[in-house]
Design a protein around this motif. Structure first.
Motif, PDB file in Angstrom:
ATOM      1  N   ASN A 180       1.543  12.032   9.879  1.00 33.05           N
ATOM      2  CA  ASN A 180       1.107  11.789   8.444  1.00 33.05           C
ATOM      3  C   ASN A 180      -0.513  12.104   7.964  1.00 33.05           C
ATOM      4  N   TYR A 181      -0.264  10.946   8.974  1.00 30.65           N
ATOM      5  CA  TYR A 181      -1.714   9.719   8.086  1.00 30.65           C
ATOM      6  C   TYR A 181      -2.762   9.917   8.625  1.00 30.65           C
ATOM      7  N   GLN A 182      -3.328  11.705   9.513  1.00 28.87           N
ATOM      8  CA  GLN A 182      -4.110  11.813  10.633  1.00 28.87           C
ATOM      9  C   GLN A 182      -4.825  12.679   9.792  1.00 28.87           C
ATOM     10  N   GLY A 233      -1.810   8.941  16.440  1.00 26.38           N
ATOM     11  CA  GLY A 233      -0.682   8.195  15.890  1.00 26.38           C
ATOM     12  C   GLY A 233      -1.015   6.350  15.665  1.00 26.38           C
ATOM     13  N   VAL A 234      -0.580   5.574  15.765  1.00 25.24           N
ATOM     14  CA  VAL A 234      -0.764   3.977  16.553  1.00 25.24           C
ATOM     15  C   VAL A 234      -0.240   4.042  16.980  1.00 25.24           C
ATOM     16  N   HIS A 235      -0.149   2.866  18.128  1.00 24.83           N
ATOM     17  CA  HIS A 235       0.064   2.227  19.172  1.00 24.83           C
ATOM     18  C   HIS A 235       1.877   1.987  19.229  1.00 24.83           C
ATOM     19  N   GLY A 252      -4.327   0.337  15.925  1.00 25.33           N
ATOM     20  CA  GLY A 252      -2.676  -0.639  15.723  1.00 25.33           C
ATOM     21  C   GLY A 252      -1.811  -0.906  14.386  1.00 25.33           C
ATOM     22  N   CYS A 253      -1.387  -1.663  13.937  1.00 23.34           N
ATOM     23  CA  CYS A 253      -0.684  -1.275  12.922  1.00 23.34           C
ATOM     24  C   CYS A 253      -1.207  -2.844  12.248  1.00 23.34           C
ATOM     25  N   SER A 254      -1.177  -3.285  11.341  1.00 15.41           N
ATOM     26  CA  SER A 254      -0.788  -4.574  10.356  1.00 15.41           C
ATOM     27  C   SER A 254       0.006  -4.841  10.498  1.00 15.41           C
ATOM     28  N   LEU A 255       0.830  -4.206   9.746  1.00 13.17           N
ATOM     29  CA  LEU A 255       2.547  -4.182   9.101  1.00 13.17           C
ATOM     30  C   LEU A 255       3.257  -4.293  11.021  1.00 13.17           C
ATOM     31  N   ALA A 256       2.945  -3.811  12.166  1.00 16.73           N
ATOM     32  CA  ALA A 256       3.725  -4.060  13.259  1.00 16.73           C
ATOM     33  C   ALA A 256       2.524  -5.435  14.120  1.00 16.73           C
ATOM     34  N   ILE A 276      10.793   0.816  12.533  1.00 13.94           N
ATOM     35  CA  ILE A 276      10.368   1.009  13.215  1.00 13.94           C
ATOM     36  C   ILE A 276       8.853   1.206  13.860  1.00 13.94           C
ATOM     37  N   ASN A 277       8.251   0.910  12.749  1.00 14.52           N
ATOM     38  CA  ASN A 277       6.991   0.153  12.997  1.00 14.52           C
ATOM     39  C   ASN A 277       6.365  -1.463  13.482  1.00 14.52           C
ATOM     40  N   THR A 278       6.800  -1.157  14.869  1.00 15.30           N
ATOM     41  CA  THR A 278       6.954  -2.818  15.419  1.00 15.30           C
ATOM     42  C   THR A 278       6.597  -3.025  16.499  1.00 15.30           C
ATOM     43  N   GLU A 334       3.370  -7.473   5.828  1.00 16.11           N
ATOM     44  CA  GLU A 334       3.400  -6.509   5.007  1.00 16.11           C
ATOM     45  C   GLU A 334       2.589  -5.172   5.517  1.00 16.11           C
ATOM     46  N   CYS A 335       2.280  -3.559   5.199  1.00 15.09           N
ATOM     47  CA  CYS A 335       0.819  -3.099   6.064  1.00 15.09           C
ATOM     48  C   CYS A 335       0.184  -3.166   4.788  1.00 15.09           C
ATOM     49  N   HIS A 336      -1.300  -3.743   5.162  1.00 13.19           N
ATOM     50  CA  HIS A 336      -2.361  -3.673   4.296  1.00 13.19           C
ATOM     51  C   HIS A 336      -2.658  -2.827   3.335  1.00 13.19           C
ATOM     52  N   VAL A 337      -2.200  -1.560   4.141  1.00 11.15           N
ATOM     53  CA  VAL A 337      -2.719   0.060   3.300  1.00 11.15           C
ATOM     54  C   VAL A 337      -1.817  -0.289   1.848  1.00 11.15           C
ATOM     55  N   HIS A 338      -0.222  -0.291   1.836  1.00 13.80           N
ATOM     56  CA  HIS A 338       0.740   0.058   1.458  1.00 13.80           C
ATOM     57  C   HIS A 338       0.372  -1.040  -0.151  1.00 13.80           C
ATOM     58  N   PRO A 365       8.560   3.231  -0.251  1.00 12.50           N
ATOM     59  CA  PRO A 365       9.180   2.048  -0.305  1.00 12.50           C
ATOM     60  C   PRO A 365       8.040   0.373   0.154  1.00 12.50           C
ATOM     61  N   GLU A 366       6.718   1.274   0.988  1.00 16.17           N
ATOM     62  CA  GLU A 366       6.214  -0.368   1.371  1.00 16.17           C
ATOM     63  C   GLU A 366       5.019  -0.091   0.673  1.00 16.17           C
ATOM     64  N   CYS A 367       4.717  -0.269  -0.374  1.00 19.95           N
ATOM     65  CA  CYS A 367       3.996  -0.176  -1.404  1.00 19.95           C
ATOM     66  C   CYS A 367       4.162  -1.321  -2.276  1.00 19.95           C
ATOM     67  N   THR A 376      -6.827   4.189   2.855  1.00 21.45           N
ATOM     68  CA  THR A 376      -5.946   4.894   4.005  1.00 21.45           C
ATOM     69  C   THR A 376      -6.519   3.776   4.755  1.00 21.45           C
ATOM     70  N   CYS A 377      -5.333   4.675   6.234  1.00 19.21           N
ATOM     71  CA  CYS A 377      -5.486   3.105   7.313  1.00 19.21           C
ATOM     72  C   CYS A 377      -6.705   3.449   8.327  1.00 19.21           C
ATOM     73  N   ARG A 378      -7.049   1.847   8.559  1.00 20.00           N
ATOM     74  CA  ARG A 378      -8.194   2.485   9.135  1.00 20.00           C
ATOM     75  C   ARG A 378      -7.878   2.600  10.586  1.00 20.00           C
ATOM     76  N   TYR A 379      -6.495   2.520  10.911  1.00 20.71           N
ATOM     77  CA  TYR A 379      -6.099   2.203  12.203  1.00 20.71           C
ATOM     78  C   TYR A 379      -5.907   3.508  12.801  1.00 20.71           C
ATOM     79  N   MET A 380      -5.410   4.398  11.988  1.00 23.79           N
ATOM     80  CA  MET A 380      -5.093   5.773  11.562  1.00 23.79           C
ATOM     81  C   MET A 380      -5.990   6.732  12.402  1.00 23.79           C
ATOM     82  N   LYS A 381      -7.138   6.288  11.346  1.00 24.82           N
ATOM     83  CA  LYS A 381      -8.607   6.775  11.543  1.00 24.82           C
ATOM     84  C   LYS A 381      -9.159   6.351  12.488  1.00 24.82           C
TER      85      LYS A 381
HETATM   86  S1  SF4 Z   1      -0.309   2.730   7.154  1.00 23.06           S
HETATM   87 FE1  SF4 Z   1       0.100   0.119   7.358  1.00 23.06          FE
HETATM   88  S2  SF4 Z   1       2.481   0.442   8.228  1.00 23.06           S
HETATM   89 FE2  SF4 Z   1       1.697   2.782   8.729  1.00 23.06          FE
HETATM   90  S3  SF4 Z   1      -0.071   2.136  10.565  1.00 23.06           S
HETATM   91 FE3  SF4 Z   1      -1.515   2.002   9.625  1.00 23.06          FE
HETATM   92  S4  SF4 Z   1      -1.164  -0.623   8.735  1.00 23.06           S
HETATM   93 FE4  SF4 Z   1       0.118   0.284  10.310  1.00 23.06          FE
END
Ligand code: SF4
Length: 321
Positions: A32-34, A67-69, A92-96, A120-122, A178-182, A206-208, A277-282
């Protein structure tokens, strides 16, 4: 490509992609974040849970994962006989990244009887050390499925963990990730947007970073419970389609607004923050998607025994729903 992910010549890359898809017998899964343009060419668009379910049921030979890795790894774990590709290995993903396997093993050693529930973000290594996976869409159900006399370790998202603790009333140990975006969504932002859009309903992931204070404000009546909903991205989407409200403020990554606008074109959707916006998704662009399928790069694999250990935790989650 411009900042919205739009390419100069959409028709050309879409035609090439359609040809490659057929040639490779590939399916394209997009989160959904693509970027909107990538969502529009995907066979399936969804959240982490929906994407894992779509990967598990596909009959295609190749899964091209937009999506991310960790999401591509989840698909690789569920589909060991398929080729899973990600268009950019740096996605990647800052949360993972907020917990590694050494840290998890040390934490488990301190609580040897505990049930480990991993969002699942692991990484695959973390999933292999876990008893259950969960997503924001089914986390409450997963926690409720665990016998009440069992100690729980929940990781890695601190805000989601606190949301679960308050919702299920189950005591649990929560990892401080934590996720840097939320995490950047603060209660002050919510207050400012409520004042700017008094008619709008508020949808909060709920990650916010605001979720704990918003839940307290909801419980105390400081926030109007009528118009505020804490939901996963798929839950948000369903809600916007079913609600009588015509305006919504959305507190999650801005990519999800594309699906909301498509599903309910007469309603109005405002991101709580345009810069959310998530720099990894983008990192996934149309050019990289075509390149990925043309060159069959970049394969994502998970070796044994990691894959079968991780599969148990994911399958326990999928069985719960
Ligand atoms: S929005 Fe946050 S949790 Fe989702 S992929 Fe990006 S960094 Fe990871």
């Amino acid at each position: 490509m411009n900042q919205n992910g739009k390419t100069e010549n959409s028709a050309a890359w879409q035609a090439e992609l359609a040809e490659l898809k057929q040639e490779r017998n590939a399916v394209i899964l997009a989160h959904n974040y693509q970027y909107a343009e990538i969502q529009d060419i995907a066979d399936f668009v969804g959240d982490s849970l929906g994407l894992a379910q779509a990967a598990a049921r596909t009959t295609a030979d190749v899964i091209l994962f937009c999506g991310v890795h960790f999401m591509a790894e989840t698909a690789a774990i569920l589909c060991p006989n398929k080729t899973v590709l990600i268009p950019d290995l740096e996605a990647g993903c800052s949360l993972a990244d907020s917990i590694n396997v050494t840290q998890l093993r040390e934490w488990k050693a301190q609580h040897p009887q505990a049930v480990v529930v991993s969002y699942i973000n692991t990484t695959a290594e973390i999933k292999a050390e876990s008893d259950y996976c969960c997503t924001s869409g089914n986390a409450v159900k997963v926690i409720e499925a665990i016998p009440t006399d069992r100690e729980i370790l929940f990781l890695p998202d601190f805000f989601l963990g606190h949301y679960l603790l308050k919702t299920t009333k189950r005591p649990m140990h929560i990892w401080v990730g934590e996720c840097h975006v939320h995490a950047a969504v603060k209660p002050e932002k919510v207050a400012a947007m409520r004042a700017a859009y008094p008619q709008a309903e508020f949808l909060i992931h709920p990650e916010c970073g605001c979720v704990t204070s918003c839940m307290e404000a909801l419980a105390s009546g400081d926030i109007d419970a009528q118009g505020t909903y804490i939901l996963s991205t798929e839950g948000m989407l369903r809600h916007t389609q079913q609600s009588q409200a015509q305006e919504f403020v959305v507190a999650t990554e801005t990519g999800v607004l594309h699906r909301m606008n498509k599903a309910s074109p007469k309603k109005k959707f405002y991101p709580i923050d345009e810069t959310m916006t998530c720099r990894y998704m983008k990192m996934i662009t149309p050019e990289k998607v075509v390149h990925s399928l043309r060159e069959m790069v970049y394969p994502v694999t998970v070796s044994e025994p990691l894959a079968s250990q991780g599969r148990k935790a994911i399958e326990r989650m999928l069985a719960i729903g």
